[in-house]
Design a protein around this motif. Structure first.
Motif, short mmCIF file in Angstrom:
data_model
loop_
_atom_site.label_atom_id
_atom_site.label_comp_id
_atom_site.label_asym_id
_atom_site.label_seq_id
_atom_site.Cartn_x
_atom_site.Cartn_y
_atom_site.Cartn_z
N GLY A 101 -0.48 -12.31 2.94
CA GLY A 101 -0.68 -10.88 2.76
C GLY A 101 -1.43 -10.26 3.93
N ILE A 187 7.43 -9.81 2.07
CA ILE A 187 6.22 -9.14 1.62
C ILE A 187 6.18 -7.74 2.20
CG2 ILE A 187 3.70 -9.17 1.60
CD1 ILE A 187 3.79 -12.17 1.89
N VAL A 188 6.03 -6.75 1.33
CA VAL A 188 5.89 -5.37 1.77
C VAL A 188 4.42 -5.01 1.72
CG1 VAL A 188 6.45 -2.97 1.29
CG2 VAL A 188 8.17 -4.75 0.93
N GLN A 189 3.87 -4.64 2.87
CA GLN A 189 2.44 -4.33 2.90
C GLN A 189 2.18 -3.29 3.97
OE1 GLN A 189 -0.16 -3.82 1.45
NE2 GLN A 189 -1.05 -5.82 1.11
N PRO A 216 0.43 -9.20 -7.59
CA PRO A 216 1.01 -8.95 -6.27
C PRO A 216 1.31 -10.26 -5.54
CG PRO A 216 -1.07 -7.76 -6.58
CD PRO A 216 -0.98 -8.78 -7.66
N TYR A 218 1.21 -10.37 -2.27
CA TYR A 218 0.58 -10.29 -0.95
C TYR A 218 -0.94 -10.46 -0.99
CZ TYR A 218 0.09 -5.50 -2.67
OH TYR A 218 -0.18 -4.40 -3.44
N GLY A 227 -1.51 2.60 -6.36
CA GLY A 227 -1.65 2.35 -4.94
C GLY A 227 -2.32 3.50 -4.23
N GLU A 242 4.12 5.41 -7.38
CA GLU A 242 3.79 3.98 -7.41
C GLU A 242 4.34 3.31 -8.67
OE1 GLU A 242 2.47 1.94 -5.31
OE2 GLU A 242 1.79 3.29 -3.72
N GLU A 245 7.99 2.75 -8.14
CA GLU A 245 8.25 1.68 -7.18
C GLU A 245 7.92 0.31 -7.75
OE1 GLU A 245 5.95 2.67 -3.76
OE2 GLU A 245 7.21 4.38 -3.17
N GLU A 246 6.84 0.23 -8.54
CA GLU A 246 6.36 -1.07 -9.00
C GLU A 246 6.95 -1.50 -10.33
OE1 GLU A 246 2.12 -1.07 -8.99
OE2 GLU A 246 1.96 -0.95 -6.80
N GLU A 297 6.95 -7.27 -3.66
CA GLU A 297 5.59 -6.81 -3.92
C GLU A 297 4.94 -7.48 -5.12
OE1 GLU A 297 4.58 -2.67 -3.65
OE2 GLU A 297 6.50 -2.19 -2.72
N LEU A 298 5.69 -7.64 -6.21
CA LEU A 298 5.08 -8.13 -7.45
C LEU A 298 5.91 -9.28 -8.00
CD1 LEU A 298 4.42 -4.66 -9.13
CD2 LEU A 298 2.80 -6.03 -7.81
#
Length: 344
Positions: A101, A187-189, A216, A218, A227, A242, A245-246, A297-298
């Motif tokens: 991450g 991984i999206v960060q 998560p 990351y 977020g 968020e 998206e999540e 992400e998750l």
């Protein structure tokens, strides 16, 4: 290899041949560099007080090691752009989350490869190694840890069975996989922020008033859905975005009720600033069945009681959750500083 800096992380059980394979891989990738994180552990052994180092069974358990490894990797790539080959056993998923991450936050791509051997072959290889007895025994003692880690490793890394391969052949196979892109961690960060931020979290509940947490990929530990609020964005709009998206569903902003405003002191990357916690209400059976998590992400979600959350959340978020639950029960809003309602 494609243009740009990247890391090829060669994982596997102790004694699987990571170091020799990494040397062969370096010969196949022009301009590549080998970085062995064990050198960071050796440095810390000299730097830390003896009792501090002796307090852990493995130098990977040192917070300093897990912070320095991605920092050192990033510094090496800044000095020597290209491919960084990292031969290192990493068997704890939370440590993987923390290190990978941190690299993702620096926009450094990681290709995760696993050198795999069946246990009987691995034991024979270790026992027949020329390494001194204590080193061989230490590797044998960690086979159980590798066996326990195989579940998450199978989901995260591309395995290369090396039972019938020489180190040179294993390196050639790794290069094929890296070139295909199938081993790249998704991984999206966001980049690491150096300023205080405003973030919005949303608490969802089930019929037992347990709260929803997400895991998560990351970073270690669990989190609230939500977020960072983007520049020019309203906190409620960020919360709605968020959640979509999540969790994969559209949240009606009219359902949101502010429970807690918590000022968090800046302790390092990604910490510091105002944290808003909203009540998103109870999720219906249909909504729970339709939850869709982004793979990059998750990895999981679950409902937990306040007592169970203490095992999953860091202390600052435990305090924030406790205050939010009190505010929800009383129909109030609470202001906190560093998780405390009385900052003085």
């Amino acid at each position: 290899m494609s243009q740009g800096s990247a890391i090829v992380w060669v994982n596997g059980a102790f004694g699987a041949g990571k170091t020799s394979t990494a040397r062969e891989l370096q010969a196949l990738i022009p301009g590549s560099t080998v970085f062995d994180p064990e050198s960071v552990g050796a440095y810390l052994a000299h730097l830390l007080p003896p009792e501090e180092f002796a307090a852990v069974a493995d130098f990977q358990d040192l917070v300093a090691w897990r912070r320095l490894v991605p920092e050192t990797a990033a510094a090496l790539l800044a000095q020597l752009p290209g491919t960084l080959i990292v031969p290192m056993t990493l068997l704890r998923e939370d440590y993987r989350d923390e290190i990978f991450g941190a690299l993702a936050a620096r926009r450094i791509g990681v290709h995760h490869l696993l050198l795999h051997l069946e246990e009987t072959i691995l034991r024979k290889r270790i026992e027949g190694d020329d390494a001194e007895g204590r080193a061989a025994q230490w590797r044998l003692d960690h086979i159980d840890a590798y066996r326990r880690a195989r579940g998450w490793l199978a989901q995260d890394a591309v395995a290369v069975d090396t039972a019938e391969l020489t180190p040179a052949q294993a390196a050639a196979r790794i290069l094929e996989v890296v070139r295909s892109g199938t081993a790249r961690c998704r991984i999206v960060q966001d980049p690491v922020s150096t300023r205080d931020t405003l973030a919005a979290a949303v608490l969802f509940f089930d019929d037992q008033d347990r709260v929803l947490l997400v895991d998560p990929v990351y970073k270690p530990g669990w989190e609230f859905p939500g977020g960072v609020v983007e520049e020019g964005e309203a906190p409620t709009a960020a919360a709605v975005r968020e959640v979509a998206e999540e969790l994969g569903f559209r949240l009606d902003p009219a359902r949101l009720r502010l429970l807690v405003t918590d000022w968090e002191p800046h302790r390092g990357p990604r910490s510091g600033g105002l944290r808003l916690v909203f009540d998103g209400g109870r999720l219906t059976d249909r909504q729970r069945a339709d939850l869709i998590l982004p793979d990059a992400e998750l990895r999981a979600w679950r409902f937990v009681s306040e007592a169970e959350s203490a095992e999953l959340l860091p202390l600052n978020k435990c305090k924030r959750l406790a205050a939010a639950l009190r505010a929800r029960a009383a129909g109030e809003q609470h202001y906190l500083e560093a998780g405390a309602s009385d900052p003085f």
